[in-house]
Enzyme design. Structure first.
Site, PDB file in Angstrom:
ATOM      1  CE  LYS A  45      -3.389  -1.166  -0.505  1.00 55.15           C
ATOM      2  NZ  LYS A  45      -3.759  -1.905  -1.762  1.00 55.15           N
ATOM      3  CG  HIS A 100       4.796  -6.439  -1.022  1.00 51.95           C
ATOM      4  ND1 HIS A 100       4.904  -5.127  -1.406  1.00 51.95           N
ATOM      5  CD2 HIS A 100       3.569  -6.858  -1.457  1.00 51.95           C
ATOM      6  CE1 HIS A 100       3.800  -4.775  -2.050  1.00 51.95           C
ATOM      7  NE2 HIS A 100       2.991  -5.799  -2.106  1.00 51.95           N
ATOM      8  CB  SER A 130      -3.932   2.395   1.913  1.00 49.47           C
ATOM      9  OG  SER A 130      -4.024   1.781   0.663  1.00 49.47           O
TER      10      SER A 130
HETATM   11  P1  A3P Z   1      -5.287   4.387  -1.275  1.00 46.49           P
HETATM   12  O1  A3P Z   1      -5.860   3.128  -0.726  1.00 46.49           O
HETATM   13  O2  A3P Z   1      -4.865   5.356  -0.190  1.00 46.49           O
HETATM   14  O3  A3P Z   1      -6.154   5.048  -2.286  1.00 46.49           O
HETATM   15  P2  A3P Z   1      -0.075  -0.521  -3.599  1.00 46.49           P
HETATM   16  O4  A3P Z   1      -0.051  -0.493  -5.071  1.00 46.49           O
HETATM   17  O5  A3P Z   1       1.282  -0.487  -2.953  1.00 46.49           O
HETATM   18  O6  A3P Z   1      -0.957  -1.596  -3.070  1.00 46.49           O
HETATM   19  O7  A3P Z   1      -0.721   0.871  -3.111  1.00 46.49           O
HETATM   20  C1  A3P Z   1      -2.075   1.169  -3.359  1.00 46.49           C
HETATM   21  C2  A3P Z   1      -2.308   2.626  -3.005  1.00 46.49           C
HETATM   22  O8  A3P Z   1      -1.681   3.454  -4.006  1.00 46.49           O
HETATM   23  C3  A3P Z   1      -3.789   2.989  -3.010  1.00 46.49           C
HETATM   24  O9  A3P Z   1      -3.923   4.029  -2.024  1.00 46.49           O
HETATM   25  C4  A3P Z   1      -3.961   3.519  -4.425  1.00 46.49           C
HETATM   26  O10 A3P Z   1      -5.097   4.322  -4.592  1.00 46.49           O
HETATM   27  C5  A3P Z   1      -2.665   4.319  -4.563  1.00 46.49           C
HETATM   28  N1  A3P Z   1      -2.317   4.616  -5.966  1.00 46.49           N
HETATM   29  C6  A3P Z   1      -2.203   3.743  -6.996  1.00 46.49           C
HETATM   30  N2  A3P Z   1      -1.931   4.407  -8.137  1.00 46.49           N
HETATM   31  C7  A3P Z   1      -1.859   5.725  -7.820  1.00 46.49           C
HETATM   32  C8  A3P Z   1      -1.617   6.925  -8.575  1.00 46.49           C
HETATM   33  N3  A3P Z   1      -1.425   6.892  -9.892  1.00 46.49           N
HETATM   34  N4  A3P Z   1      -1.619   8.098  -7.918  1.00 46.49           N
HETATM   35  C9  A3P Z   1      -1.838   8.151  -6.584  1.00 46.49           C
HETATM   36  N5  A3P Z   1      -2.074   7.061  -5.815  1.00 46.49           N
HETATM   37  C10 A3P Z   1      -2.088   5.860  -6.431  1.00 46.49           C
END
Ligand code: A3P
Length: 286
Positions: A45, A100, A130
């Protein structure tokens, strides 16, 4: 491979058995990195999927064909997940690999490697929020019950994938031993163009101005939210319940303020100050 209720343990860390086996975790720890590999390292996240999209687009000079036709887990596979031997075996260099895992699990595999390591960190208050919402929709993760309880488990490091604190400290304290770039989710959010330039220069993949503009456009939150190759809507309902939430949820800095109580915030800050005492890492919280 369903195994939705299976948990695998390795080095005292719990991993979802839907994605990991003892064999796949062993495969990762004995992996032979190539110097041409780029490795995205994140605690869950923290912007993993975003970085997968960015690196795919930088490698394609801003052309979205690959990022809009191949799922992120095929073009930037997680090293420790069960399918990775097959996917990595078929992929050509330069490979983009995601992990991870904490530093200590990959330390020996990375010893002496010139692979490019890109560590993406995000402020842990937004990470825990998140992660909490992700647990609600991902049926391969335990039911998080209340946020209060989830926060306790996060601070104790008993959530799946282990302690955020150990992860960020473990990797950043070995940055000098690796070909390492540290970048924050918040830095990408506030200055995406500058971040893309920094990344393309580290990767030695220079981009022309129009290529940079295209990369920037296709990795925006709104483009990625619509792209089914990264928004996880390809995953069936019984594995990720899209009625309970969206993977591309909010993509903001400071969403923690909508859920943390005053007490939770002060508990978090006390814990954070103690754990991070000897680091010089700073975070943008809002
Ligand atoms: P939120 O749950 O706060 O919206 P991961 O890919 O490590 O699992 O992280 C997911 C988080 O990154 C989510 O956060 C997602 O919305 C955010 N995210 C993914 N793409 C993004 C982008 N282009 N810009 C901003 N946040 C992004």
């Amino acid at each position: 491979m369903a195994r939705l209720d299976v948990t695998e343990h390795c080095h005292n860390i719990a991993f979802p058995g839907h994605l990991h086996t003892q064999e796949s975790l062993g495969f990762a720890q004995n992996f032979r990195f190539q110097d041409s590999d780029t490795v995205i390292v994140t605690y869950p996240k923290s912007g993993t999927t975003w970085m997968q999209e960015i690196l795919t687009l930088i490698h394609s000079k801003g052309d979205p064909t690959l990022s809009q036709n191949i799922p992120n887990w095929s073009r930037a596979p997680w090293l420790e997940q069960f399918y990775s031997p097959e996917v990595l075996g078929a992929s050509q260099s330069p490979r983009i690999i995601t992990t991870h895992l904490p530093y200590h699990m990959l330390a020996s595999a990375l010893k002496g490697s010139k692979a490019k390591i890109i560590y993406v960190a995000r402020n842990p208050k937004d990470v825990v929020v998140s992660f909490y919402y992700f647990h609600k929709m991902a049926n391969f993760l335990p039911d998080p019950s209340s946020f209060e309880e989830f926060l306790d488990n996060f601070l104790e490091g008993t959530v799946h994938y282990g302690s955020w604190f150990d992860h960020v400290k473990g990797w950043t304290s070995h940055s000098n031993d690796l070909n390492f770039l540290y970048i924050a989710y918040e830095e990408m959010w506030k200055d995406l163009k500058g971040s893309l330039e920094r990344l393309s220069s580290f990767l030695q993949f220079p981009l022309q101005p129009d290529e940079l503009t295209n990369t920037q456009r296709h990795c925006s939150f709104n483009s990625m939210k619509e792209n089914k190759m990264v928004n996880y809507t390809l995953i069936p309902e019984e594995i990720m319940d899209h009625r309970k939430g969206q993977f591309m949820r909010k993509g903001k800095i400071g969403d923690w303020k909508n859920i943390f109580t005053k007490q939770q915030n002060s508990r978090f800050e006390d814990f954070f100050d103690e754990e991070m005492l000897n680091t010089d890492l700073t975070f943008i919280w809002e």
